[in-house]
Design a protein around this motif. Sequence first.
Motif, PDB file in Angstrom:
ATOM      1  N   UNK A 107       0.814  -1.223   0.000  1.00 24.02           N
ATOM      2  CA  UNK A 107       0.000   0.000   0.000  1.00 24.02           C
ATOM      3  C   UNK A 107       0.849   1.274   0.000  1.00 24.02           C
ATOM      4  N   UNK A 108       2.029   1.211   0.557  1.00 25.92           N
ATOM      5  CA  UNK A 108       2.951   2.349   0.516  1.00 25.92           C
ATOM      6  C   UNK A 108       4.245   1.881  -0.122  1.00 25.92           C
ATOM      7  N   UNK A 109       4.729   2.602  -1.120  1.00 29.93           N
ATOM      8  CA  UNK A 109       5.995   2.249  -1.753  1.00 29.93           C
ATOM      9  C   UNK A 109       6.694   3.538  -2.180  1.00 29.93           C
ATOM     10  N   UNK A 110       7.769   3.411  -2.933  1.00 32.13           N
ATOM     11  CA  UNK A 110       8.582   4.573  -3.276  1.00 32.13           C
ATOM     12  C   UNK A 110       8.764   4.671  -4.782  1.00 32.13           C
ATOM     13  N   UNK A 111       8.694   5.885  -5.298  1.00 32.74           N
ATOM     14  CA  UNK A 111       8.889   6.134  -6.719  1.00 32.74           C
ATOM     15  C   UNK A 111       9.907   7.236  -6.927  1.00 32.74           C
TER      16      UNK A 111
ATOM     17  N   UNK B 269       8.102  21.055 -25.312  1.00 40.18           N
ATOM     18  CA  UNK B 269       7.759  19.632 -25.233  1.00 40.18           C
ATOM     19  C   UNK B 269       8.800  18.946 -24.351  1.00 40.18           C
ATOM     20  N   UNK B 270       8.506  17.726 -23.951  1.00 39.51           N
ATOM     21  CA  UNK B 270       9.463  17.046 -23.077  1.00 39.51           C
ATOM     22  C   UNK B 270       9.022  15.633 -22.781  1.00 39.51           C
ATOM     23  N   UNK B 271       9.847  14.950 -21.999  1.00 40.85           N
ATOM     24  CA  UNK B 271       9.542  13.563 -21.645  1.00 40.85           C
ATOM     25  C   UNK B 271       9.396  13.430 -20.137  1.00 40.85           C
ATOM     26  N   UNK B 272       8.771  12.328 -19.740  1.00 37.35           N
ATOM     27  CA  UNK B 272       8.618  11.989 -18.321  1.00 37.35           C
ATOM     28  C   UNK B 272       8.747  10.477 -18.189  1.00 37.35           C
ATOM     29  N   UNK B 273       9.155  10.048 -16.999  1.00 40.99           N
ATOM     30  CA  UNK B 273       9.264   8.613 -16.722  1.00 40.99           C
ATOM     31  C   UNK B 273       9.043   8.375 -15.239  1.00 40.99           C
ATOM     32  N   UNK B 274       8.682   7.145 -14.891  1.00 33.58           N
ATOM     33  CA  UNK B 274       8.487   6.785 -13.488  1.00 33.58           C
ATOM     34  C   UNK B 274       9.069   5.418 -13.203  1.00 33.58           C
ATOM     35  N   UNK B 275       9.821   5.330 -12.107  1.00 34.03           N
ATOM     36  CA  UNK B 275      10.500   4.086 -11.738  1.00 34.03           C
ATOM     37  C   UNK B 275      10.168   3.772 -10.286  1.00 34.03           C
ATOM     38  N   UNK B 276       9.911   2.508  -9.989  1.00 32.99           N
ATOM     39  CA  UNK B 276       9.683   2.082  -8.609  1.00 32.99           C
ATOM     40  C   UNK B 276      11.003   1.866  -7.882  1.00 32.99           C
ATOM     41  N   UNK B 277      11.239   2.642  -6.832  1.00 34.57           N
ATOM     42  CA  UNK B 277      12.480   2.522  -6.066  1.00 34.57           C
ATOM     43  C   UNK B 277      12.608   1.143  -5.420  1.00 34.57           C
ATOM     44  N   UNK B 278      11.511   0.653  -4.853  1.00 32.51           N
ATOM     45  CA  UNK B 278      11.548  -0.654  -4.182  1.00 32.51           C
ATOM     46  C   UNK B 278      11.883  -1.768  -5.176  1.00 32.51           C
ATOM     47  N   UNK B 279      11.306  -1.669  -6.384  1.00 33.10           N
ATOM     48  CA  UNK B 279      11.592  -2.696  -7.390  1.00 33.10           C
ATOM     49  C   UNK B 279      13.046  -2.621  -7.829  1.00 33.10           C
ATOM     50  N   UNK B 280      13.584  -1.419  -7.962  1.00 36.53           N
ATOM     51  CA  UNK B 280      15.007  -1.297  -8.305  1.00 36.53           C
ATOM     52  C   UNK B 280      15.878  -1.963  -7.240  1.00 36.53           C
TER      53      UNK B 280
END
Length: 357
Positions: A208-212, A306-317
């Motif tokens: 329920x709580x994680x890090x991005x 214009x530009x880009x965006x991305x999202x990564x899960x810290x816990x999964x890394x």
Amino acid sequence: MQELRDKYLSAVADVTDEAALEEIRLAALGKKGEISLKMRELGKMTPEERQTTGKALNVLKDEIDAALRAKKAALADAALDARLREEWLDVTLPGRPRRQGTIHPVSQVMDEVTAIFADMGFAVAEGPQIEDDWHNFDALNIAPEHPARQEHDTFFMHRDEGDNRPPHVLRTHTSPVQIRAMLEQGAPIRVIAPGRVYRMDMDQTHTPMFHQVEGLAIGKDISMANLKWVLEEFCKAFFEVDGVELRFRASHFPFTEPSAEVDIRCSWEGGSLKIGEGDDWMEILGSGMVHPKVLQSAGIDPNEWQGFAFGIGIDRLAMLKYGIPDLRAFFESDLRWLKHYGFSALDLPTVAGGLSR
């Protein structure tokens, strides 16, 4: 008097322990002791006899009391000397070293990620963990009917009856931090937004709580090619390999267009994960070009920027880098699970041979 004096001073001199010394004190000076009884007889004497005898009794009492005190001190010193001879301590020995705790794997990975993107010119942006509906959803082009805006997916804050303020939620991603950064700084901008996020999800790979950590870069000529280069450089630095191969798969996110899931080439030979080699692919993040409506919500003209965006899960890394297959290592009975997967709470995690374990 002389007989009493010789009797008790001799007994005090010959005593060898404090218990026996206490018995002598009670026999001489206690309420029923010989000297105390003699003091009671003073009332039956004439004034002249009382003066002479009383003075002599007081002198005798003080002398015996002094002898008792001196003997008690001598016995205590003797007992201490005997203990020191039996229980010696070498004060020249070096002190025992105390092991110190180290940073948690999730915190360590967050620091590593921040440092890598800082080298590529990304600043760190922060925002509140309790967000309003507009920053968390509307500004990111997430429609009212989107599943993420339902109570089975998102933690909504309680409202008292009659409270008509806009809904507030525990933020479901750190994307609203990007909105706040664009509203405050405008364009061009290059930021990452690491932090805690919350969703109604719980299984072996979700909590329920994680890090991005989410990244955002806005400029006049930024393209998907720039996004690909940034992600490749990040993966090489983070996984500590010389080369990586990324695969972009078309996807859909409300806040990017076009959108892409990003996979990385890897190998699972022998149950060990190795990045940058092999014939397998593993999804690691989501990305895309920032949707024009998101730019408009943040006060930026999409016809100019214009530009880009991305999202990564810290816990999964952290799980990938250190070979931890179960999120309970981070959140449930923390020390037990970290130890189960090869981490001591007092040892710094290390990487040997890429990601092999």
